[in-house]
Design a protein around this motif. Sequence first.
Motif, short mmCIF file in Angstrom:
data_model
loop_
_atom_site.label_atom_id
_atom_site.label_comp_id
_atom_site.label_asym_id
_atom_site.label_seq_id
_atom_site.Cartn_x
_atom_site.Cartn_y
_atom_site.Cartn_z
N TYR A 1 -11.23 2.58 -1.76
CA TYR A 1 -11.21 3.90 -1.11
C TYR A 1 -11.97 4.89 -1.97
O TYR A 1 -11.99 4.76 -3.19
CB TYR A 1 -9.76 4.34 -0.85
CG TYR A 1 -9.17 3.46 0.21
CD1 TYR A 1 -9.51 3.67 1.54
CD2 TYR A 1 -8.37 2.38 -0.13
CE1 TYR A 1 -9.03 2.81 2.52
CE2 TYR A 1 -7.91 1.53 0.84
CZ TYR A 1 -8.23 1.75 2.17
OH TYR A 1 -7.78 0.90 3.13
N PHE B 1 -2.64 4.74 11.94
CA PHE B 1 -2.96 3.63 12.86
C PHE B 1 -2.52 2.27 12.31
O PHE B 1 -2.75 1.25 12.95
CB PHE B 1 -4.47 3.60 13.15
CG PHE B 1 -5.33 3.51 11.92
CD1 PHE B 1 -5.52 2.31 11.28
CD2 PHE B 1 -5.90 4.65 11.39
CE1 PHE B 1 -6.31 2.23 10.13
CE2 PHE B 1 -6.68 4.59 10.24
CZ PHE B 1 -6.88 3.38 9.61
N CYS B 2 -1.90 2.26 11.13
CA CYS B 2 -1.69 1.00 10.41
C CYS B 2 -0.20 0.74 10.18
O CYS B 2 0.55 1.66 9.85
CB CYS B 2 -2.43 1.10 9.07
SG CYS B 2 -2.17 -0.30 7.99
N GLN C 1 -4.87 -4.37 -0.43
CA GLN C 1 -4.91 -3.37 0.66
C GLN C 1 -5.68 -2.15 0.19
O GLN C 1 -6.27 -1.44 0.99
CB GLN C 1 -3.50 -2.95 1.07
CG GLN C 1 -2.56 -4.08 1.43
CD GLN C 1 -3.07 -4.93 2.55
OE1 GLN C 1 -3.86 -4.48 3.38
NE2 GLN C 1 -2.67 -6.18 2.57
N HIS D 1 -0.21 4.22 0.99
CA HIS D 1 -0.64 5.17 2.00
C HIS D 1 0.10 4.94 3.31
O HIS D 1 0.78 3.92 3.48
CB HIS D 1 -2.15 5.07 2.21
CG HIS D 1 -2.90 5.37 0.96
ND1 HIS D 1 -2.91 6.62 0.41
CD2 HIS D 1 -3.60 4.58 0.13
CE1 HIS D 1 -3.61 6.59 -0.72
NE2 HIS D 1 -4.04 5.35 -0.91
N ARG D 2 -0.06 5.86 4.21
CA ARG D 2 0.61 5.75 5.51
C ARG D 2 -0.37 6.15 6.59
O ARG D 2 -0.13 7.11 7.34
CB ARG D 2 1.87 6.65 5.54
CG ARG D 2 2.95 6.26 4.52
CD ARG D 2 3.57 4.90 4.85
NE ARG D 2 4.62 4.53 3.90
CZ ARG D 2 4.43 3.74 2.84
NH1 ARG D 2 3.23 3.24 2.60
NH2 ARG D 2 5.43 3.43 2.04
N CYS D 3 -1.50 5.45 6.65
CA CYS D 3 -2.48 5.75 7.69
C CYS D 3 -1.79 5.58 9.04
O CYS D 3 -1.07 4.59 9.25
CB CYS D 3 -3.69 4.82 7.58
SG CYS D 3 -4.51 5.00 6.00
N ILE E 1 0.70 -1.91 8.09
CA ILE E 1 0.80 -2.81 6.93
C ILE E 1 1.89 -2.38 5.94
O ILE E 1 2.71 -3.20 5.52
CB ILE E 1 -0.58 -2.97 6.24
CG1 ILE E 1 -1.43 -3.90 7.11
CG2 ILE E 1 -0.46 -3.54 4.82
CD1 ILE E 1 -2.84 -4.11 6.64
N PRO E 2 1.96 -1.08 5.56
CA PRO E 2 3.01 -0.71 4.59
C PRO E 2 4.42 -1.03 5.10
O PRO E 2 5.29 -1.36 4.31
CB PRO E 2 2.80 0.79 4.40
CG PRO E 2 1.37 1.02 4.75
CD PRO E 2 1.08 0.05 5.86
N CYS F 1 0.84 -1.20 0.00
CA CYS F 1 0.00 0.00 0.00
C CYS F 1 0.88 1.25 0.00
O CYS F 1 1.90 1.30 0.69
CB CYS F 1 -0.87 -0.03 1.26
SG CYS F 1 -1.90 1.41 1.44
N ARG G 1 -5.87 9.53 6.24
CA ARG G 1 -6.64 8.63 5.38
C ARG G 1 -6.59 9.05 3.93
O ARG G 1 -6.66 10.25 3.64
CB ARG G 1 -8.11 8.59 5.82
CG ARG G 1 -8.30 7.88 7.11
CD ARG G 1 -7.93 6.43 7.00
NE ARG G 1 -8.89 5.69 6.20
CZ ARG G 1 -8.64 4.48 5.71
NH1 ARG G 1 -7.48 3.91 5.87
NH2 ARG G 1 -9.57 3.84 5.03
N PRO G 2 -6.54 8.06 3.01
CA PRO G 2 -6.67 8.41 1.60
C PRO G 2 -8.03 9.05 1.36
O PRO G 2 -9.01 8.67 1.99
CB PRO G 2 -6.60 7.06 0.86
CG PRO G 2 -6.37 6.01 1.88
CD PRO G 2 -6.39 6.63 3.24
S1 SF4 Z 1 -5.13 1.32 6.50
FE1 SF4 Z 1 -5.20 0.56 4.42
S2 SF4 Z 1 -4.83 2.40 3.16
FE2 SF4 Z 1 -4.14 2.87 5.22
S3 SF4 Z 1 -1.95 2.37 5.25
FE3 SF4 Z 1 -3.07 0.58 6.05
S4 SF4 Z 1 -3.33 -0.71 4.25
FE4 SF4 Z 1 -2.84 1.35 3.48
#
Ligand code: SF4
Length: 450
Positions: free
Chosen positions: A248, A165-166, A203, A161-163, A168-169, A159, A286-287
């Motif tokens: 999104y 709270f996340c 994602q 994005h750099r939310c 994953i990236p 992904c 958020r995106p």
């Molecule tokens: S919440 Fe979704 S869009 Fe945001 S960084 Fe995590 S994977 Fe990417």
Amino acid sequence: MKFTARSLTLIENEMTAPQIGFISLGCPKALVDSERILTKLRSEGYIISPTYQDADLVVVNTCGFIDAAVEESLDSIGEALAENGRVIVTGCLGAREAEIRARHPQVLKVTGAHAIDEVVASVHEHLPPPHNPFLSLLPPQGIKLTPDHYAYLKISEGCNHRCTFCIIPSMRGDLVSRPVDDVMLEAERLANAGVKELLIVSQDTSAYGLDLKYQARDWKGRNVKTRFYDLAEALGDLGIWVRMHYVYPYPHVDEVIPLMADGKILPYLDIPFQHASPRILKLMKRPAASQNNLERIKAWRNICPDITLRSTFIVGFPGETEQEFEELLDFMTEAQLDRVGCFAYSPVKGAVANDLPDSIPEDIKQERLARFMAHQSEISEERLQRRVGRIETVLIDEVVEEGAVARSKADAPEIDGQVFIDGATHLKVGEFVDVQLEEADEHDMWGFLA
Ligand code: SF4
């Protein structure tokens, strides 16, 4: 030599397996590519043919280094076409596709150098791989952990994005999309294997293809872009249910709604809004945080009145004031979403949001979560009640002693509701039937065969 039943079967399989001719030109780097393509094809059961006559198709790995090499490559393609007729071109000269097609317009496919997967996908398209349970431990559609009638199809990894709270990236890296022809090939295999519903996951599904600059690929003689809309349209041609997850609310998502209205893909969007307060969305990074989502939802429903909208939200994000939480409740009232999941914010190790000030005490988070869910469950129930009396097509997931358990177009497996058809024990899993809906609670529906 003594032949056992198994060795005879193996010989018979080898004799009937599709055969590939291969011409490898150019430098050692090209040679390594040829080896990788051949290894992959051989492992899938193709036979490598030493003659044009026995081959069902020929791959020419070209060189484009100097003029003489270009000429030799073009001559080799011409020879393979004259002797065999079905030719896929790869390698350095592939970067000059127009030049190749000007001389040899009938080639089946042209790829550039190091395009191992693309060449193999093209071979699959023009000469499907053999399948034999003695030779292969895998069914053609691969190993699936889902029931036979639905499957998840992953279109990208990572992904951009750099939310806050996340994490994953940081674990999976930036967006890496699968080329659209590769995705379509898997989708088609799944459909051919009897899958009735494809659940598109990633994602960030709406960003699909951005990393590949929306590269166009050949799919069944058509130029299809590696792009959300084009993928949705191509999947819509498979004639099975296609459900979009993790989309999104970017403006280009609007383009896909008419495909839903036309019945090409399911009128269903899983679109994680996470919050409604502009300040909290900004803190979350958020995106599409600045989009006017309420207006978008209204416009989508105007185009496709039957669209089901599912979303997820986080309450108790650091700094969320009571007023901002109420802003979220007001958004829910206005948005009238069909299906909603909600979580109380909890810090994930390594997430940037952990360092934000004004964390919300646990009891307030839980109180907001309960208020949010009570608020939404009334909306969800009311939306389901509107469907009572309608006849809808459902997909049978399970047949139990009391009857059949199904899902409508509005229900994704595991996360949404179900449709119960009492007494319908004669139905088969994976069957589509029409049901008259007669009852609903805030989650599930009941009906009888129409
Ligand atoms: S919440 Fe979704 S869009 Fe945001 S960084 Fe995590 S994977 Fe990417």
